[in-house]
Every structure is written in structure tokens, then in C-alpha cells.
Write a protein that holds these residues in place. Structure first.
Motif, PDB file in Angstrom:
ATOM      1  N   VAL A  71       0.736  -1.056   0.026  1.00  0.00           N
ATOM      2  CA  VAL A  71      -0.032   0.020   0.116  1.00  0.00           C
ATOM      3  C   VAL A  71       0.894   1.138   0.039  1.00  0.00           C
ATOM      4  CG1 VAL A  71      -1.718   1.263   1.362  1.00  0.00           C
ATOM      5  CG2 VAL A  71      -1.755  -1.175   1.130  1.00  0.00           C
ATOM      6  N   ASP A  72       2.006   1.291   0.878  1.00  0.00           N
ATOM      7  CA  ASP A  72       3.010   2.229   0.783  1.00  0.00           C
ATOM      8  C   ASP A  72       3.468   2.629  -0.663  1.00  0.00           C
ATOM      9  OD1 ASP A  72       3.130   4.148   2.821  1.00  0.00           O
ATOM     10  OD2 ASP A  72       4.714   3.070   3.677  1.00  0.00           O
ATOM     11  N   GLY A  73       3.745   1.509  -1.346  1.00  0.00           N
ATOM     12  CA  GLY A  73       4.318   1.612  -2.575  1.00  0.00           C
ATOM     13  C   GLY A  73       3.397   2.184  -3.512  1.00  0.00           C
ATOM     14  N   LEU A  74       2.042   1.843  -3.687  1.00  0.00           N
ATOM     15  CA  LEU A  74       0.889   2.331  -4.192  1.00  0.00           C
ATOM     16  C   LEU A  74       0.857   3.836  -4.097  1.00  0.00           C
ATOM     17  CD1 LEU A  74      -1.819  -0.209  -4.354  1.00  0.00           C
ATOM     18  CD2 LEU A  74      -0.703   0.457  -6.332  1.00  0.00           C
ATOM     19  N   ARG A  75       0.923   4.197  -2.828  1.00  0.00           N
ATOM     20  CA  ARG A  75       0.912   5.602  -2.177  1.00  0.00           C
ATOM     21  C   ARG A  75       2.080   6.503  -3.017  1.00  0.00           C
ATOM     22  NH1 ARG A  75       0.554   5.778   3.636  1.00  0.00           N
ATOM     23  NH2 ARG A  75      -1.645   5.308   3.251  1.00  0.00           N
ATOM     24  N   ALA A  76       3.499   5.793  -3.024  1.00  0.00           N
ATOM     25  CA  ALA A  76       4.299   6.565  -3.864  1.00  0.00           C
ATOM     26  C   ALA A  76       4.124   6.624  -5.091  1.00  0.00           C
ATOM     27  CB  ALA A  76       5.673   5.706  -3.247  1.00  0.00           C
ATOM     28  N   LEU A  77       3.758   5.702  -5.853  1.00  0.00           N
ATOM     29  CA  LEU A  77       3.388   5.700  -7.236  1.00  0.00           C
ATOM     30  C   LEU A  77       2.520   6.745  -7.288  1.00  0.00           C
ATOM     31  CD1 LEU A  77       3.410   2.208  -8.387  1.00  0.00           C
ATOM     32  CD2 LEU A  77       5.247   3.826  -8.949  1.00  0.00           C
ATOM     33  N   ALA A  78       1.159   6.796  -6.770  1.00  0.00           N
ATOM     34  CA  ALA A  78       0.440   7.758  -6.754  1.00  0.00           C
ATOM     35  C   ALA A  78       0.865   9.373  -6.553  1.00  0.00           C
ATOM     36  CB  ALA A  78      -0.675   7.698  -5.809  1.00  0.00           C
ATOM     37  N   VAL A  79       1.858   9.622  -5.651  1.00  0.00           N
ATOM     38  CA  VAL A  79       2.275  10.962  -5.458  1.00  0.00           C
ATOM     39  C   VAL A  79       3.160  11.340  -6.633  1.00  0.00           C
ATOM     40  CG1 VAL A  79       3.931  12.135  -3.812  1.00  0.00           C
ATOM     41  CG2 VAL A  79       2.238  10.777  -2.981  1.00  0.00           C
ATOM     42  N   MET A  80       3.952  10.374  -6.934  1.00  0.00           N
ATOM     43  CA  MET A  80       4.949  10.733  -8.260  1.00  0.00           C
ATOM     44  C   MET A  80       4.026  11.044  -9.513  1.00  0.00           C
ATOM     45  SD  MET A  80       7.849  10.918  -7.136  1.00  0.00           S
ATOM     46  CE  MET A  80       8.715  11.062  -8.505  1.00  0.00           C
ATOM     47  N   SER A  81       3.213  10.253  -9.545  1.00  0.00           N
ATOM     48  CA  SER A  81       2.458  10.384 -11.059  1.00  0.00           C
ATOM     49  C   SER A  81       1.709  11.742 -10.860  1.00  0.00           C
ATOM     50  CB  SER A  81       1.219   9.606 -11.111  1.00  0.00           C
ATOM     51  OG  SER A  81       0.326   9.449 -10.054  1.00  0.00           O
ATOM     52  N   VAL A  82       1.135  12.355  -9.676  1.00  0.00           N
ATOM     53  CA  VAL A  82       0.660  13.399  -9.550  1.00  0.00           C
ATOM     54  C   VAL A  82       1.561  14.709  -9.848  1.00  0.00           C
ATOM     55  CG1 VAL A  82      -0.878  14.929  -8.373  1.00  0.00           C
ATOM     56  CG2 VAL A  82      -1.350  12.757  -8.367  1.00  0.00           C
ATOM     57  N   SER A 106      -7.265   5.232   0.621  1.00  0.00           N
ATOM     58  CA  SER A 106      -8.023   5.760   1.975  1.00  0.00           C
ATOM     59  C   SER A 106      -9.411   4.922   2.491  1.00  0.00           C
ATOM     60  CB  SER A 106      -8.476   7.177   1.541  1.00  0.00           C
ATOM     61  OG  SER A 106      -7.280   8.178   1.448  1.00  0.00           O
ATOM     62  N   GLY A 107     -10.209   4.804   1.188  1.00  0.00           N
ATOM     63  CA  GLY A 107     -11.226   4.077   1.534  1.00  0.00           C
ATOM     64  C   GLY A 107     -11.170   2.552   2.092  1.00  0.00           C
ATOM     65  N   TYR A 108     -10.150   2.079   1.733  1.00  0.00           N
ATOM     66  CA  TYR A 108      -9.666   0.639   1.919  1.00  0.00           C
ATOM     67  C   TYR A 108      -9.103   0.818   3.814  1.00  0.00           C
ATOM     68  CZ  TYR A 108      -6.925  -3.378   2.886  1.00  0.00           C
ATOM     69  OH  TYR A 108      -6.180  -4.613   3.443  1.00  0.00           O
ATOM     70  N   LEU A 109      -8.295   1.544   3.952  1.00  0.00           N
ATOM     71  CA  LEU A 109      -7.862   1.693   5.213  1.00  0.00           C
ATOM     72  C   LEU A 109      -9.008   2.110   6.405  1.00  0.00           C
ATOM     73  CD1 LEU A 109      -4.316   3.193   4.532  1.00  0.00           C
ATOM     74  CD2 LEU A 109      -4.889   0.725   5.240  1.00  0.00           C
ATOM     75  N   ILE A 110      -9.706   3.282   5.976  1.00  0.00           N
ATOM     76  CA  ILE A 110     -10.757   3.779   7.005  1.00  0.00           C
ATOM     77  C   ILE A 110     -11.804   2.759   6.790  1.00  0.00           C
ATOM     78  CG2 ILE A 110     -12.518   5.491   6.963  1.00  0.00           C
ATOM     79  CD1 ILE A 110     -10.535   7.416   5.458  1.00  0.00           C
ATOM     80  N   SER A 111     -12.115   1.954   5.986  1.00  0.00           N
ATOM     81  CA  SER A 111     -13.306   1.015   6.001  1.00  0.00           C
ATOM     82  C   SER A 111     -12.740  -0.190   6.951  1.00  0.00           C
ATOM     83  CB  SER A 111     -13.537   0.392   4.675  1.00  0.00           C
ATOM     84  OG  SER A 111     -13.927   1.311   3.677  1.00  0.00           O
ATOM     85  N   LEU A 112     -11.505  -0.689   6.888  1.00  0.00           N
ATOM     86  CA  LEU A 112     -10.968  -1.498   8.055  1.00  0.00           C
ATOM     87  C   LEU A 112     -11.273  -1.102   9.493  1.00  0.00           C
ATOM     88  CD1 LEU A 112      -7.798  -3.180   6.315  1.00  0.00           C
ATOM     89  CD2 LEU A 112     -10.292  -4.223   6.677  1.00  0.00           C
ATOM     90  N   ILE A 113     -11.092   0.129   9.616  1.00  0.00           N
ATOM     91  CA  ILE A 113     -11.073   0.831  10.942  1.00  0.00           C
ATOM     92  C   ILE A 113     -12.544   0.914  11.257  1.00  0.00           C
ATOM     93  CG2 ILE A 113     -10.448   2.911  12.346  1.00  0.00           C
ATOM     94  CD1 ILE A 113      -7.907   3.176  10.878  1.00  0.00           C
ATOM     95  N   LEU A 114     -13.172   1.260  10.483  1.00  0.00           N
ATOM     96  CA  LEU A 114     -14.789   1.333  10.879  1.00  0.00           C
ATOM     97  C   LEU A 114     -15.212   0.259  11.243  1.00  0.00           C
ATOM     98  CD1 LEU A 114     -15.845   4.268   8.297  1.00  0.00           C
ATOM     99  CD2 LEU A 114     -15.071   4.240  10.704  1.00  0.00           C
ATOM    100  N   PHE A 115     -14.912  -0.829  10.284  1.00  0.00           N
ATOM    101  CA  PHE A 115     -15.446  -2.362  10.442  1.00  0.00           C
ATOM    102  C   PHE A 115     -15.130  -2.763  12.141  1.00  0.00           C
ATOM    103  CE2 PHE A 115     -15.395  -3.170   5.808  1.00  0.00           C
ATOM    104  CZ  PHE A 115     -16.843  -2.569   5.615  1.00  0.00           C
ATOM    105  N   ARG A 116     -13.997  -2.555  12.305  1.00  0.00           N
ATOM    106  CA  ARG A 116     -13.233  -2.930  13.568  1.00  0.00           C
ATOM    107  C   ARG A 116     -14.162  -2.022  14.762  1.00  0.00           C
ATOM    108  NH1 ARG A 116      -8.093  -0.313  15.644  1.00  0.00           N
ATOM    109  NH2 ARG A 116      -9.559   1.253  15.660  1.00  0.00           N
TER     110      ARG A 116
END
Length: 206
Positions: A71-82, A106-116
Motif C-alpha cells: 500500500v505504501d508503494g502504491l501511495r508513492a506511485l500515486a504521489v509521483m504520478s501527480v 483511503s477507502g480501504y484503510l478507513i473501512s477496515l478501521i470502521l469495521f473494527r
């Protein structure tokens, strides 16, 4: 159930969550996920097995809320592309899709926390948004303050007035709607709007 730790004594035997890939419906035999046992008898719904002080669903979800290098890798790719797209769109056409990647993460991580929290019976909107405010507002206030200070010296009166309107809309997370209302033939070019990028933050909070 003997393989469960001593502190997790079954109170109610429920079923798994069919909407998550880690929890799959079975043919009537229990399914093991980590240290937890699920009774998958085809009754899959929002009914969870309870152990000890919390729900087994909350414990299982928490086992997923760990550091994720992918997920951190995807975040880095997203930042660089923008960033590359903002430097020169011709260098990376479609680089703006990095914003969409951020929405998914964001939706993935927040949803996990909300489900918990829902599974443990301690979810509240005030608590959720309180955490969001504590996390986002320090950086947001810094950006808005710096932009307003710079704009005071660098912008014309009408441009500074528009900047103030954008800052007010951004602080309550409705900037995307405000910008939508400005769109038209006589609208200013996008690069003359220093806070344009905050539209995505407004969408995320909404």
C-alpha cells in the motif's frame, strides 16, 4: 475450538463475512483464519462470533490493519504520478489518476478501521471525525495560512478575494462544490487557483 487461546472463549457461534476475500463461505465445516475459527454454514451475514471482550470480526480485521508495504508503494506511485503531471502533463498523460489511487487507499484503510470499531460496539461519528480533524487540520491550516500570506502580496484584489473564498470552502470541506459553481466560459484558468488541489480532500471527507 481447542486451538483458540484461553482468553477467547466462545459465547455465540456465528458465521463469516462473505464480502471479504479472507472470509469465504464453507460447506458447513469451520474455517480457520489466523488464530480464529469461523463457522461457515451458509448463514453468512452481519452476524459475528463473539469472544471475550470483543468480536472475533474486530480481532480478525485488526490483524489486517498492519503496515502494508504494498500500500505504501502504491501511495508513492500515486504521489509521483501527480507531481510529474503537475510539472508537465505531457511527461505523464493521465498522471492525475494518482488521485483516484489515493481515494481507493483511503477507502480501504478507513473501512477496515470502521469495521473494527463497529464490531467492537464503539463506533461514533464524533470520534471518527475528531481523529480526522486532528490528523488533517495542522497541515491544512499551514497550507491555507501560507497561501493567504503569499496571496496578500502577490495577487490582485479580485484574485485575493477568490482565494479567501476557496480557503473558507476548503476548511469546511466543500471546495469541490464551490469550484464546480465557478466553472464556465469566464472562469479563471486553473493555475491561477492556488488551492485548487484541495478539491480532492473535500471529496474524501464527504
Amino acid at each position: 475450538l481447542g486451538s483458540l487461546s484461553a482468553r477467547f472463549r466462545p459465547k455465540v457461534l456465528g458465521c463469516c463475512i462473505s464480502c471479504m476475500p479472507q472470509f469465504q463461505k464453507g460447506n458447513g465445516s469451520p474455517k480457520k483464519f489466523g488464530n480464529f475459527l469461523f463457522d461457515c454454514t451458509g448463514r453468512c451475514s452481519a452476524f459475528f462470533t463473539l469472544y471475550g471482550q470483543g468480536s472475533i470480526f474486530g480481532e480478525a480485521v485488526m490483524s489486517l490493519v498492519k503496515y502494508r508495504p504494498d500500500v505504501d508503494g502504491l501511495r508513492a506511485l500515486a504521489v509521483m504520478s501527480v507531481l510529474i503531471f503537475h510539472v508537465d502533463p505531457a511527461l505523464l498523460p493521465g498522471g492525475f489518476l494518482g488521485v483516484d489511487i489515493f481515494f481507493v487507499i483511503s477507502g480501504y484503510l478507513i473501512s477496515l478501521i470502521l469495521f473494527r470499531e463497529q464490531a467492537e460496539g464503539r463506533f461514533s461519528f464524533t470520534g471518527f471525525y475528531g481523529r480526522r480533524v486532528r490528523r488533517l487540520f495542522p497541515a491544512l491550516i499551514l497550507v491555507l495560512t501560507a497561501s493567504l500570506l503569499f496571496g496578500f502580496f502577490a495577487l490582485f484584489a479580485n484574485e485575493y478575494e477568490r482565494l479567501g473564498e476557496h480557503a473558507a470552502a476548503a476548511i469546511i470541506f466543500i471546495l469541490n462544490f464551490h469550484l464546480l459553481g465557478e466553472a464556465g466560459y469566464f472562469d479563471a484558468v486553473s493555475y491561477s487557483k492556488p488551492l485548487l488541489h484541495l478539491w480532492s480532500l473535500s471529496v474524501e471527507e464527504q
